[in-house]
Design a protein around this motif. Structure first.
Motif, mmCIF file in Angstrom:
data_model
loop_
_atom_site.group_PDB
_atom_site.id
_atom_site.type_symbol
_atom_site.label_atom_id
_atom_site.label_comp_id
_atom_site.label_asym_id
_atom_site.label_seq_id
_atom_site.Cartn_x
_atom_site.Cartn_y
_atom_site.Cartn_z
ATOM 1 N N THR A 1 1.401 -5.006 -1.348
ATOM 2 C CA THR A 1 2.524 -5.162 -0.427
ATOM 3 C C THR A 1 2.212 -6.368 0.453
ATOM 4 O O THR A 1 1.053 -6.756 0.589
ATOM 5 C CB THR A 1 2.706 -3.913 0.450
ATOM 6 N N THR B 1 1.922 -4.928 5.891
ATOM 7 C CA THR B 1 2.877 -3.859 5.565
ATOM 8 C C THR B 1 2.197 -2.862 4.646
ATOM 9 O O THR B 1 1.114 -3.117 4.136
ATOM 10 C CB THR B 1 4.124 -4.389 4.838
ATOM 11 N N ARG B 2 2.850 -1.744 4.433
ATOM 12 C CA ARG B 2 2.285 -0.750 3.526
ATOM 13 C C ARG B 2 3.380 0.149 2.992
ATOM 14 O O ARG B 2 4.456 0.268 3.570
ATOM 15 C CB ARG B 2 1.256 0.101 4.266
ATOM 16 N N ASP B 3 3.078 0.778 1.880
ATOM 17 C CA ASP B 3 3.927 1.847 1.385
ATOM 18 C C ASP B 3 3.573 3.117 2.144
ATOM 19 O O ASP B 3 2.462 3.266 2.645
ATOM 20 C CB ASP B 3 3.654 2.090 -0.105
ATOM 21 N N PRO C 1 10.722 -1.736 -6.368
ATOM 22 C CA PRO C 1 9.608 -1.304 -5.490
ATOM 23 C C PRO C 1 8.927 -0.021 -5.966
ATOM 24 O O PRO C 1 7.718 0.114 -5.859
ATOM 25 C CB PRO C 1 10.295 -1.104 -4.131
ATOM 26 N N ARG D 1 13.988 -6.713 -0.347
ATOM 27 C CA ARG D 1 14.154 -5.938 -1.576
ATOM 28 C C ARG D 1 15.626 -5.907 -2.001
ATOM 29 O O ARG D 1 16.519 -5.878 -1.165
ATOM 30 C CB ARG D 1 13.598 -4.520 -1.412
ATOM 31 N N THR E 1 8.867 2.148 1.142
ATOM 32 C CA THR E 1 8.190 0.885 0.837
ATOM 33 C C THR E 1 8.684 -0.164 1.834
ATOM 34 O O THR E 1 9.715 0.031 2.467
ATOM 35 C CB THR E 1 8.519 0.425 -0.602
ATOM 36 N N PRO E 2 7.941 -1.260 1.987
ATOM 37 C CA PRO E 2 8.388 -2.287 2.945
ATOM 38 C C PRO E 2 9.750 -2.852 2.574
ATOM 39 O O PRO E 2 10.131 -2.852 1.407
ATOM 40 C CB PRO E 2 7.311 -3.373 2.828
ATOM 41 N N TYR F 1 5.079 0.280 -6.889
ATOM 42 C CA TYR F 1 4.288 1.325 -6.224
ATOM 43 C C TYR F 1 3.496 2.162 -7.248
ATOM 44 O O TYR F 1 2.310 2.420 -7.066
ATOM 45 C CB TYR F 1 5.238 2.201 -5.413
ATOM 46 N N GLU G 1 9.191 -7.702 -0.096
ATOM 47 C CA GLU G 1 8.139 -7.671 -1.102
ATOM 48 C C GLU G 1 7.656 -9.104 -1.312
ATOM 49 O O GLU G 1 8.364 -10.064 -0.971
ATOM 50 C CB GLU G 1 8.689 -7.146 -2.438
#
Lengths: 522, 522
Positions: free
Chosen positions: A67, A71-73, B143, B137, B103-104, B147, B107
């Motif tokens: 990411t 940032t993060r999931d 995403p 996104r 998710t952010p 992930y 991306e």
């Protein structure tokens, strides 16, 4: 070959990032400082060689699977924690009549310009792709002010939970990200002094108590008092804001450091700094307000008196709300943001949080204040809409809870399934499907295996791993007799239930379950 | 002076946007087509003059007070509607064991590259501010794939509700925006054929029924069958995708138009197009599958047989789930996106929705399909994780409900307040505050006026405007006798309640209320 150049940069500790698009930027900066034209030539050659070696179009698509920086999931466990925390907060916002709004994640760049002072450099800009010049929102307060002005709204009690964006240096271990949630409650409108302000403090206390994250103190101060204090200490009025930002550092730095900053960086006289030092070490309750109202120097400042009268009234209202024991009037509280005009406040946890064997200092978990002039900045006739609001530091709260989760101190279910439909024998997919449909239609949270012939052990293991309380177990002999087994996953007790009573029986058992997960939600 | 040039551009209907940063872009385009160097010179002079007249730094800060093109704020009524709809959808996702992830919002640009074909031009890029190259996104599916691959997750049943971004030409009256919500449910993992696929269809039916938006049909088809069909009709394999995107237009255009596109734009032979035409007008149920399995031409295609066997199995499972009457096997359903590999589906409302006197055709409200190869695109060893999923067209559903709201067909409360604490006389602020605190502490949703001495009429009007069911009315004589009045706002009935029993009494009255707002939520 140009390895010479390469070594040159390496020697100067400049990271040569050949595979990185910022390479030209780094080189340019470096060259600008070294002023060596020769290097520039060599670099150009090097880049040309690189381009020959790996033309972008021909290269296989390769990229780091990550990411963006900062940032993060959020995985299901983290989302479950977050949604649990946010649900509790929203319950309290609604308890106070908060209405929900949402605004776009980006704004016209001009809307954000001139609102954040120095921090404007942290704003994420969108690329100019033709059309409007846009930037990602930096907080939820400026969009609120834009919304109020644009729609000519004079009063609103709104909450807003959303992600905001800052190109800051992320300190992710301490819960600081470039993309993060803000969770705001604001009361806009022309009302009597301190009535909505006191309610904001009440909201903060209700939220911190419902989240059960430990002892806290709610520090309050007043921008007018700070202005008056700087005035009587001999700070020129054009240095009030910069003095404020120095005082704001007192929660992290000792007075001596702040004093040095004032004198050396902010050009405040040593005398003035020492006088400020006398005041900012004061904190207390109503008795301190009374004492300061009698302070000969402060009494000469209209601003100081206004601020003190404001704090006095606020403390009275806090007493009526039954929260005065949580409030500390603290003259060192300054808050960095320019737009505050009245009361300011900040809730701080007073004890480090224990996570396993480690202690974590959390600090500020909520903050806010009054900003009466921000909406007017968006109105063509500068019509003001006074506002007071608060922001819950949800990211810090999340990071504490995630640490607890990782340490096994708390646990969380990521799905809410109540019933798993299993079968002990082969060729029961059709029967399982029929029962699942029946349970789903009855609103029962149900899962089954997506395999035609799953192993019994795997099915029961799934129930245990996911905290599913009940399993319906199908078997040939039972079905012939018109019954199914209902298994209590924890106790492993199994009972035969008539097929036609299954829904009713499961509903009763689920209702009887008083299992509460960590979210306290159903 | 260069007014000549100005006129020239105006005459050519080119908007001269002097206050707009895109001015240079528009000019450049214009010049490129006209190839008149002289114009370029004149423009440069004009811009230089403009710069002299209004240097950017000196100009007062002026900007249009609006949200970016194609975006909007959501006011409390809209948010209340949205949250109501999303709550219902999430309830059903959870009923099927869905776990939530996030998710952010942006991306790494490379993650999005090469996933959306032609539509890639609609991606919002962030400005290169040094560091990584980022983009907003475009959907929630890519995403998810990123992930899964990044975290080496082999199975997951997840839902994700979030905003996505497309620089499309917004048609906002028809509910099409540049920033909009997606609401996805996907099942990732290696399972037996059509078991998770059938559950996705079940989820769609449960959601559409719970939202009560009218009759619908759930069309299904299979990418392998489409491939087989194109094959046996004589379409070269490298034209399957383009043929697919032509067939995809059949829901909006008549066959003649699609045929023309195939022949003239896609270079498909008229014979092949006619053969395709024979197939795509077919739709039905299991009997159609059986008929096509016996079709001599299709029988020659392995892909077609695979597709047909898949649809047959899916229809069997739909029968077991009790939803077969909602399903229509339709050979004209194609779905534009490249990444589908198996079953595809789309739910379409069969009747226009009545809003006041007008009828609104809504069309597709949910869609999805199987995409087994997307995750592998992110894995260095191209390890696949098969996926099937669905997306609820929440924006279309919202826009129908907003139209109903505007037409007065439905109504919605924007706050949930149960009790308003009012006073008939002056100087009751302190007493009101004490009672509010007591009610808040008991979890009762309570408001009061932020004015010291509000008018009784305004207080009661507030209750009526906001649907607040109860008012506590304070009066001097009652307080002396240790009672307060509780007023039922609708019936205007007032009862005297002992002060110490107030919380208990209000809780009982609120519990007894069976008022359900349009959201069906408490």
């Amino acid at each position: 070959m140009s390895y010479k150049v390469l070594r040159f940069f390496k020697n100067r500790s400049t990271l040569l990032r050949l595979h990185n698009p910022v390479v030209s930027y780094n080189f340019t900066k470096c060259i600008a400082t070294s002023s060596q034209c020769k290097i520039q030539e060599e670099v150009a050659k090097l880049l040309a060689l690189k381009a020959q070696l790996a033309p972008e179009d021909a290269a296989p698509q390769k990229f780091s699977l990550k990411t963006p920086k900062g940032t993060r999931d959020y995985n299901p466990q983290q989302m479950s924690l977050r949604n649990g925390v946010l649900d509790k907060i929203v319950t309290i916002f609604k308890r106070h009549g908060g209405e929900c709004i949402d605004t776009p994640v980006f704004e016209l760049k001009d809307v954000l310009t001139g609102k954040y002072g120095e921090d404007s450099k942290l704003i994420y800009d969108l690329k100019d792709q033709g059309g409007e010049i846009l930037a990602l929102r930096y907080d939820l307060t400026v969009p609120l002010a834009r919304y109020l002005a644009m729609n000519k709204i004079n009063s609103l009690k709104r909450y807003h939970i959303g992600k905001v964006y800052r190109r800051d240096n992320p300190a992710m271990t301490r819960g600081r990200y470039r993309e993060f949630y803000q969770c705001d409650f604001d009361i806009a409108g022309q009302y009597d002094p301190m009535v909505p302000d006191a309610e904001c403090l009440k909201v903060v206390t209700e939220i911190l108590e419902s989240l059960d994250i430990g002892q806290y103190v709610l520090k309050v101060n007043h921008r007018r008092l700070l202005d008056g204090m700087f005035e009587v200490c001999g700070v020129p009025s054009d240095k009030f804001r910069t003095a404020c930002s120095a005082v704001d550092k007192l929660d992290k730095s000792p007075w001596e450091e702040v004093r040095n900053e004032m004198i050396n960086e902010k050009q405040i006289s040593p005398d003035a700094a020492d006088r400020i030092g006398e005041y900012v070490r004061l904190n207390g309750g109503t008795e301190l307000v009374e004492k300061l109202l009698k302070d000969e120097k402060l009494a000469k400042s209209k601003a100081a008196i206004e601020g003190l009268e404001g704090v006095k009234l606020l403390l009275e209202y806090c007493e009526l709300f039954g929260i005065k024991d949580k409030i500390l009037f603290d003259l060192s509280l300054a808050r960095g943001l320019d737009y505050y005009t009245g009361v300011i406040y900040e809730a701080v946890l007073t004890q480090p949080i224990k996570v396993g064997n480690e202690e974590q200092t959390v600090g500020s978990v909520a903050a806010g204040g009054r900003y009466d002039n921000l909406v007017g900045m968006f109105d063509s006739k500068h019509k003001q809409v006074p506002c007071v609001g608060l922001s819950i530091g949800v990211e810090r709260i999340f990071s504490v809870m995630e640490a607890k989760l990782a340490a096994g101190v708390i646990s969380v279910r990521t799905n809410d399934i109540d019933v798993y439909v299993a079968s002990a024998q082969k060729n029961f997919l059709e029967e399982r499907m029929k029962i699942c449909a029946e349970l789903w239609n009855a609103g029962i949270k149900t899962e089954q295996s997506y395999k035609k012939n799953p192993k019994m052990l795997n099915q029961l293991q799934y129930c245990e791993d996911n905290g599913v309380p009940f399993a319906v177990v199908l078997g040939e002999s039972e079905l012939k007799r018109g019954v199914v087994k209902v298994r209590n996953v924890t106790s492993r007790q199994e009972d035969e239930i008539p097929r036609e009573k299954l829904v009713e029986e499961l509903k009763a058992r689920i209702a009887a379950l008083s299992v509460k997960d960590v979210n306290g939600s159903a």
